[in-house]
Design an enzyme around this catalytic site. Structure first.
Site, mmCIF file in Angstrom:
data_model
loop_
_atom_site.group_PDB
_atom_site.id
_atom_site.type_symbol
_atom_site.label_atom_id
_atom_site.label_comp_id
_atom_site.label_asym_id
_atom_site.label_seq_id
_atom_site.Cartn_x
_atom_site.Cartn_y
_atom_site.Cartn_z
ATOM 1 N N ARG A 233 -12.276 -0.593 -13.051
ATOM 2 C CA ARG A 233 -12.559 -0.488 -14.383
ATOM 3 C C ARG A 233 -11.458 -0.963 -15.374
ATOM 4 N NH1 ARG A 233 -17.150 -0.518 -13.263
ATOM 5 N NH2 ARG A 233 -18.963 1.012 -13.831
ATOM 6 N N ASP A 257 -11.371 -8.565 -12.960
ATOM 7 C CA ASP A 257 -12.931 -8.655 -13.115
ATOM 8 C C ASP A 257 -13.430 -7.786 -14.118
ATOM 9 O OD1 ASP A 257 -15.664 -9.286 -12.267
ATOM 10 O OD2 ASP A 257 -15.810 -7.228 -11.468
ATOM 11 N N GLU A 262 -13.152 -5.175 -22.534
ATOM 12 C CA GLU A 262 -14.734 -5.852 -22.378
ATOM 13 C C GLU A 262 -15.683 -5.093 -23.211
ATOM 14 O OE1 GLU A 262 -15.820 -5.219 -17.828
ATOM 15 O OE2 GLU A 262 -17.472 -3.999 -18.693
ATOM 16 N N HIS A 294 -16.947 -9.460 -14.892
ATOM 17 C CA HIS A 294 -17.304 -7.994 -14.386
ATOM 18 C C HIS A 294 -18.603 -8.384 -13.445
ATOM 19 C CE1 HIS A 294 -18.096 -3.339 -15.085
ATOM 20 N NE2 HIS A 294 -18.358 -3.728 -13.925
HETATM 21 P P1 NAD Z 1 -15.994 6.110 -4.719
HETATM 22 O O1 NAD Z 1 -16.502 7.600 -5.313
HETATM 23 O O2 NAD Z 1 -16.694 5.884 -3.201
HETATM 24 O O3 NAD Z 1 -14.314 6.110 -4.426
HETATM 25 C C1 NAD Z 1 -13.361 6.407 -5.453
HETATM 26 C C2 NAD Z 1 -12.221 6.934 -4.585
HETATM 27 O O4 NAD Z 1 -11.225 6.771 -5.563
HETATM 28 C C3 NAD Z 1 -12.467 8.438 -4.243
HETATM 29 O O5 NAD Z 1 -12.089 8.357 -2.869
HETATM 30 C C4 NAD Z 1 -11.467 8.974 -5.038
HETATM 31 O O6 NAD Z 1 -10.886 9.879 -4.383
HETATM 32 C C5 NAD Z 1 -10.480 7.967 -5.588
HETATM 33 N N1 NAD Z 1 -9.574 8.175 -6.521
HETATM 34 C C6 NAD Z 1 -9.928 8.775 -7.818
HETATM 35 N N2 NAD Z 1 -8.919 8.628 -8.796
HETATM 36 C C7 NAD Z 1 -7.999 8.279 -8.107
HETATM 37 C C8 NAD Z 1 -6.846 8.005 -8.443
HETATM 38 N N3 NAD Z 1 -6.165 8.176 -9.791
HETATM 39 N N4 NAD Z 1 -5.866 7.312 -7.480
HETATM 40 C C9 NAD Z 1 -6.265 6.905 -6.297
HETATM 41 N N5 NAD Z 1 -7.501 7.305 -5.829
HETATM 42 C C10 NAD Z 1 -8.383 7.911 -6.873
HETATM 43 O O7 NAD Z 1 -16.425 4.880 -5.499
HETATM 44 P P2 NAD Z 1 -16.400 3.379 -5.060
HETATM 45 O O8 NAD Z 1 -18.087 3.249 -4.553
HETATM 46 O O9 NAD Z 1 -15.559 2.983 -4.310
HETATM 47 O O10 NAD Z 1 -16.369 2.668 -6.469
HETATM 48 C C11 NAD Z 1 -15.080 2.572 -7.120
HETATM 49 C C12 NAD Z 1 -15.418 2.070 -8.575
HETATM 50 O O11 NAD Z 1 -15.484 0.809 -8.399
HETATM 51 C C13 NAD Z 1 -16.466 2.727 -9.202
HETATM 52 O O12 NAD Z 1 -16.112 3.836 -9.806
HETATM 53 C C14 NAD Z 1 -16.771 1.676 -10.485
HETATM 54 O O13 NAD Z 1 -15.842 1.882 -11.408
HETATM 55 C C15 NAD Z 1 -16.094 0.220 -9.576
HETATM 56 N N6 NAD Z 1 -17.111 -0.909 -9.373
HETATM 57 C C16 NAD Z 1 -16.940 -1.983 -9.800
HETATM 58 C C17 NAD Z 1 -17.847 -2.872 -9.650
HETATM 59 C C18 NAD Z 1 -17.877 -4.235 -10.235
HETATM 60 O O14 NAD Z 1 -18.873 -5.160 -10.210
HETATM 61 N N7 NAD Z 1 -16.705 -4.921 -10.817
HETATM 62 C C19 NAD Z 1 -19.107 -2.557 -9.091
HETATM 63 C C20 NAD Z 1 -19.185 -1.157 -8.400
HETATM 64 C C21 NAD Z 1 -18.274 -0.472 -8.773
HETATM 65 C C1 COI Z 2 -21.133 -0.571 -11.226
HETATM 66 O O1 COI Z 2 -21.975 -0.582 -10.445
HETATM 67 O O2 COI Z 2 -20.509 0.571 -11.581
HETATM 68 C C2 COI Z 2 -20.546 -1.936 -11.609
HETATM 69 O O3 COI Z 2 -19.414 -2.004 -12.252
HETATM 70 C C3 COI Z 2 -21.357 -3.006 -11.917
HETATM 71 C C4 COI Z 2 -22.357 -2.742 -12.916
HETATM 72 C C5 COI Z 2 -22.021 -2.584 -14.375
HETATM 73 C C6 COI Z 2 -23.430 -4.189 -12.857
#
Ligand code: NAD
Ligand code: COI
Length: 329
Positions: A233, A257, A262, A294
């Protein structure tokens, strides 16, 4: 069952149509996001299905309540753009799709890491200027010889760790809630990770507590020539501090990304016509920076699963009163 879907992109439409045909439910598709205005279209539907990074406001939940709609099923992971307090106030229950394809995002981080470590941006820049000699001067670093620090060892972070380990890198991780069982990962305190890592890869949620997790102080603790990757994020990195450290050369490269500023204009540039952001333009001009709008998630596997899993959540909510991946708040 009557479902209204917002923010539907061309590549998603086919899956929504297929799902409706397979399950016998009605899904009305709209390309517009769910806003204070478009929520009016939801009257008479049983549930709402959405994908957007722009805000879901209190007004949206108030109107859902007025229309007797109790369920919102989002097609993505992150809930940081949702006014959860308002959802609770108006009795709206929300589900997300936490694991539509963690490897899609992890692979994107890996792609950026390899691209940046081998200076591909500089090579391309030279080639486009017909400077074949210059293009051959950017000596790279091998991923397998780097220490990679993964911040956040959840679903995506763990997928990334496996990939980096597969390349032979030494991987260290920081997570305030590491798994209790041994998952073959070396967890270290955040400051140790910042001090030791050659590549830092972020996979934590953009909750307010993580705002500017990587600030000027964090950059100060990092190694010279560190590479930083953010597919999580935009709010996690203080972009002004990143710029200072890119300009000074302390950060040798960055893969972004998810950009801090954004907005809908960036994400729908074709419609909005422009995205006036000087920092974005400065980053775009840096060959040692790779930017993306993104799209780390954006694979055929992920898009299929986002649609199918989220619509199934709505069915479960409406028929059984619960969904496996209800967002608890
Ligand atoms: P998840 O909930 O499985 O894992 C997140 C981890 O982060 C957890 O283990 C949590 O304990 C840890 N965490 C929280 N705060 C922290 C900190 N300050 N320092 C270190 N660790 C910390 O989530 P995920 O499925 O792995 O997804 C992670 C993030 O990826 C989502 O929250 C979303 O914002 C992002 N994401 C981005 C995209 C994209 O297209 N760019 C797509 C999907 C998700
Ligand atoms: C999410 O799944 O959280 C993402 O960052 C990707 C989505 C906004 C398309």
């Amino acid at each position: 069952m009557k479902i209204i879907a917002y923010g539907v992109r061309v590549d998603e439409a086919q899956y929504l149509t297929e799902w409706a045909q397979e399950t016998g439910n009605e899904v009305e598709q709209h390309t517009d996001y769910l806003t204070d205005e478009t929520v009016e279209w939801a009257k008479g539907f049983d549930g709402i299905n959405c994908l957007q990074t722009t805000p879901y406001s209190a007004k949206v939940f108030e109107r859902m309540h007025d229309f007797g709609i109790q369920y919102l099923a989002i097609r993505n992971v992150g809930t940081d753009n949702i006014d959860l307090a308002a959802a609770k106030q108006y009795g709206v229950r929300i589900s997300n799709v936490p694991a539509y394809s963690p490897t899609a995002i992890a692979e994107f981080s890996l792609t950026m890491a390899l691209y940046l470590l081998r200076n591909m941006g500089q090579v391309q820049e030279n080639l486009h200027a017909n400077d074949y000699v210059g293009a051959g001067t950017h000596i790279g670093r091998e991923l397998g010889k780097q220490t990679v620090g993964v911040i956040g060892a959840g679903r995506i972070g763990r997928a990334a760790i496996q990939m980096f380990q597969g390349f032979g890198a030494k991987v260290i991780a920081y997570d305030p809630f590491p798994p209790k069982e041994d998952v073959g990962i070396t967890f270290v305190p955040l400051n140790d990770l910042l001090a030791q890592a050659d590549v830092i890869d972020l996979h934590v949620p953009g909750i307010p507590e993580n705002d500017h997790l990587i600030d000027a102080g964090a950059f100060d603790r990092m190694k010279q020539d560190v590479v930083i990757l953010n597919t999580a994020r935009g709010n996690l990195i203080d972009t002004q501090a990143l710029m200072t450290n890119l300009r000074s050369g302390k950060v040798s490269a960055a893969g972004i990304d998810t950009y801090e500023y954004e907005t809908e204009d960036l994400l729908s540039l074709a419609d909005s016509g422009n995205f006036n952001d000087e920092i974005w333009d400065e980053l775009l001009a840096m060959p040692n920076v790779v930017l993306a709008p993104h799209i780390a998630y954006y694979t055929t596997t992920a898009v299929h699963n986002m649609v199918y899993f989220s619509l199934q959540n709505l069915v479960d909510f409406i028929q059984k009163g619960s969904a496996d991946t209800e967002v608890k708040f």
